[in-house]
Design a protein around this motif. Structure first.
Motif, mmCIF file in Angstrom:
data_model
loop_
_atom_site.group_PDB
_atom_site.id
_atom_site.type_symbol
_atom_site.label_atom_id
_atom_site.label_comp_id
_atom_site.label_asym_id
_atom_site.label_seq_id
_atom_site.Cartn_x
_atom_site.Cartn_y
_atom_site.Cartn_z
ATOM 1 N N GLY B 46 0.841 -1.196 0.000
ATOM 2 C CA GLY B 46 0.000 0.000 0.000
ATOM 3 C C GLY B 46 0.873 1.242 0.000
ATOM 4 O O GLY B 46 1.617 1.497 0.941
ATOM 5 N N LEU B 47 0.814 2.009 -1.112
ATOM 6 C CA LEU B 47 1.592 3.261 -1.197
ATOM 7 C C LEU B 47 0.636 4.433 -1.203
ATOM 8 O O LEU B 47 0.720 5.339 -2.027
ATOM 9 C CB LEU B 47 2.492 3.247 -2.442
ATOM 10 N N GLY B 48 -0.298 4.382 -0.250
ATOM 11 C CA GLY B 48 -1.249 5.471 -0.063
ATOM 12 C C GLY B 48 -0.747 6.405 1.027
ATOM 13 O O GLY B 48 0.439 6.712 1.100
ATOM 14 N N GLY B 49 -1.660 6.809 1.906
ATOM 15 C CA GLY B 49 -1.313 7.780 2.941
ATOM 16 C C GLY B 49 -0.276 7.262 3.918
ATOM 17 O O GLY B 49 0.699 7.949 4.234
ATOM 18 N N LEU B 50 -0.469 6.042 4.415
ATOM 19 C CA LEU B 50 0.501 5.471 5.355
ATOM 20 C C LEU B 50 1.779 5.068 4.627
ATOM 21 O O LEU B 50 2.891 5.362 5.089
ATOM 22 C CB LEU B 50 -0.095 4.248 6.060
ATOM 23 N N GLY B 51 1.624 4.403 3.497
ATOM 24 C CA GLY B 51 2.787 3.924 2.750
ATOM 25 C C GLY B 51 3.683 5.054 2.284
ATOM 26 O O GLY B 51 4.907 4.885 2.183
ATOM 27 N N SER B 52 3.098 6.217 2.000
ATOM 28 C CA SER B 52 3.907 7.382 1.624
ATOM 29 C C SER B 52 4.926 7.692 2.713
ATOM 30 O O SER B 52 6.119 7.857 2.449
ATOM 31 C CB SER B 52 3.011 8.621 1.448
ATOM 32 N N VAL B 53 4.431 7.771 3.930
ATOM 33 C CA VAL B 53 5.266 8.180 5.061
ATOM 34 C C VAL B 53 6.247 7.064 5.441
ATOM 35 O O VAL B 53 7.439 7.304 5.660
ATOM 36 C CB VAL B 53 4.362 8.559 6.252
ATOM 37 N N VAL B 54 5.721 5.838 5.497
ATOM 38 C CA VAL B 54 6.572 4.700 5.848
ATOM 39 C C VAL B 54 7.730 4.585 4.852
ATOM 40 O O VAL B 54 8.895 4.447 5.238
ATOM 41 C CB VAL B 54 5.744 3.389 5.862
ATOM 42 N N SER B 55 7.417 4.678 3.554
ATOM 43 C CA SER B 55 8.456 4.466 2.542
ATOM 44 C C SER B 55 9.503 5.576 2.584
ATOM 45 O O SER B 55 10.704 5.305 2.454
ATOM 46 C CB SER B 55 7.829 4.355 1.153
ATOM 47 N N MET B 56 9.073 6.817 2.793
ATOM 48 C CA MET B 56 10.055 7.910 2.809
ATOM 49 C C MET B 56 10.974 7.818 4.024
ATOM 50 O O MET B 56 12.191 7.993 3.903
ATOM 51 C CB MET B 56 9.347 9.258 2.737
ATOM 52 N N TYR B 57 10.418 7.531 5.199
ATOM 53 C CA TYR B 57 11.281 7.434 6.384
ATOM 54 C C TYR B 57 12.192 6.210 6.324
ATOM 55 O O TYR B 57 13.339 6.266 6.766
ATOM 56 C CB TYR B 57 10.462 7.448 7.681
ATOM 57 N N LEU B 58 11.683 5.115 5.784
ATOM 58 C CA LEU B 58 12.551 3.928 5.715
ATOM 59 C C LEU B 58 13.645 4.112 4.661
ATOM 60 O O LEU B 58 14.795 3.703 4.873
ATOM 61 C CB LEU B 58 11.729 2.666 5.449
ATOM 62 N N ALA B 59 13.314 4.761 3.541
ATOM 63 C CA ALA B 59 14.349 5.027 2.534
ATOM 64 C C ALA B 59 15.405 5.980 3.083
ATOM 65 O O ALA B 59 16.609 5.729 2.970
ATOM 66 C CB ALA B 59 13.707 5.602 1.266
ATOM 67 N N SER B 60 14.960 7.051 3.722
ATOM 68 C CA SER B 60 15.936 8.031 4.216
ATOM 69 C C SER B 60 16.781 7.459 5.347
ATOM 70 O O SER B 60 17.934 7.847 5.522
ATOM 71 C CB SER B 60 15.228 9.312 4.667
ATOM 72 N N SER B 61 16.226 6.505 6.095
ATOM 73 C CA SER B 61 16.979 5.893 7.201
ATOM 74 C C SER B 61 17.972 4.849 6.724
ATOM 75 O O SER B 61 18.764 4.352 7.519
ATOM 76 C CB SER B 61 16.018 5.221 8.188
ATOM 77 N N GLY B 62 17.890 4.479 5.434
ATOM 78 C CA GLY B 62 18.898 3.574 4.893
ATOM 79 C C GLY B 62 18.545 2.103 4.950
ATOM 80 O O GLY B 62 19.440 1.248 5.040
ATOM 81 N N ILE B 63 17.250 1.777 4.866
ATOM 82 C CA ILE B 63 16.883 0.366 4.693
ATOM 83 C C ILE B 63 17.453 -0.068 3.340
ATOM 84 O O ILE B 63 17.289 0.622 2.332
ATOM 85 C CB ILE B 63 15.349 0.201 4.691
ATOM 86 N N GLY B 64 18.117 -1.213 3.307
ATOM 87 C CA GLY B 64 18.828 -1.610 2.095
ATOM 88 C C GLY B 64 17.933 -1.812 0.889
ATOM 89 O O GLY B 64 18.224 -1.356 -0.216
#
Lengths: 68, 261
Positions: B46-64
């Motif tokens: 799900g790349l909606g409202g929650l997925g937007s935020v989850v994906s950006m923070y996980l990408a910026s935090s360096g999840i491989g």
């Protein structure tokens, strides 16, 4: 009589009243989906007809949240 | 995907240390925790409202590696809250739109894009190559499917939900014998009609719940702090009150309970 709270409102119930009786009496629409916690602990639906309340219990009826 | 930005290989170890320095300095993360994040694979469904935020923070935090799953395309009504997407990307698959933003944020993150709904079998296969699954979907039947796949593959599930002014977060971790699953919580409910198009949702609520999910993912991967297993965190944004309820494992649960002989 027992004094209980249901979503923060004070209600009265006879001793030995079961949770499902309270829900049937107080919920506006018993057919809408909901979940229940007593004193902050979730109660599985199978337990509604086996759960008795005690003085001061706090019943919380939660409407499900599945939005994304 | 092809791009001109620096890739993981072209970044020096020093640059990587600098990028993540503000979280590496936390004793609960340290170099070891950062390495765990860099090695991790997380599925975001799900790349909606929650997925937007989850994906950006996980990408910026360096999840491989992030695996993004969503069959939908970006629509105008999404943009009030689905902040990984932009106006000019209306009509694009959400996973592709998200990938543009996530690559801009952190080009070293490897992305796998799945622009379709997954079957239970498909998700089970996918989950086997992941460390954590994050549920950011908007309907009960998909949430049940994700839960079954996570129980079967014994992958931790970080579950969030938001509607109107209300939010909810929990973690279900089948690796732990006493952990409940999503079915223990909502399993006896039938389909809940709860689209944002019917109920409405206030935008920053998605940020609060999605951030909490991302934080729980980082804690699970690094072992920092105390997780949310066995608790459901509830937010009433109108009262601005968080509280949690204890969610014990239901031994009679049809998904995670002990099968009867």
């Amino acid at each position: 009589m027992l004094t209980l709270t249901l979503n923060g409102e004070t209600i009265q119930a006879h001793a030995n009243t079961l949770l499902d009786q309270i829900l049937a009496e107080y919920l506006e629409n018993i057919d809408l989906p909901f979940a229940v916690a007593i004193n902050g602990v979730f109660v599985p639906r199978q337990q509604y007809t086996k759960t008795t309340l005690k003085q001061g219990d706090s019943i919380e009826v939660l409407s499900p949240n599945v939005g994304g | 995907m092809p791009h001109d930005l620096p890739t993981a290989d072209s970044l020096s170890a020093d640059e990587e240390l600098l990028r993540y320095s503000r979280q590496i300095m936390l004793p609960q993360i340290d170099i070891k925790g950062q390495q765990a994040l860099l090695k991790a694979t997380v599925i975001i469904i799900g790349l909606g409202g929650l997925g937007s935020v989850v994906s950006m923070y996980l990408a910026s935090s360096g999840i491989g590696r992030l695996i993004l799953v969503d069959p939908d395309q970006v629509e105008l009504t999404n943009l009030q809250r689905q902040i990984v997407h932009t106006t000019e990307r209306i009509g694009m698959f959400k996973v592709e739109s998200a990938a543009i933003q996530l690559t801009a944020l952190n080009p070293t993150v490897e992305l796998e894009l799945i622009p379709r709904a997954l079957s239970e079998e498909g998700l089970i296969q996918l989950a086997q190559q992941a460390d954590i699954v994050v549920d950011c979907t908007d309907n009960l039947s998909t949430r049940f499917l994700i839960n079954r796949a996570c129980v079967q593959t014994q992958k931790p599930l970080v579950s969030g939900a938001a509607i109107r002014w209300e939010g909810q977060v929990s973690v279900f971790d089948s690796r732990k014998p006493d952990s409940p699953c999503y079915h223990c919580f909502y399993g006896e409910l039938t389909e809940v009609e709860q689209a944002c198009s019917v109920n409405g949702v206030i935008s920053p609520l998605l940020g609060m719940i999605g951030s909490t999910q991302a934080l729980e993912v980082i804690k699970l991967l690094t072992g920092a702090g105390k997780g949310l297993v066995g608790r459901v965190l509830l937010l009433d944004a109108l009262a601005m009150e968080w509280h949690s309820i204890v969610l014990p494992k239901n031994p009679q649960c049809r998904v995670c309970g002990v099968p009867h002989a």
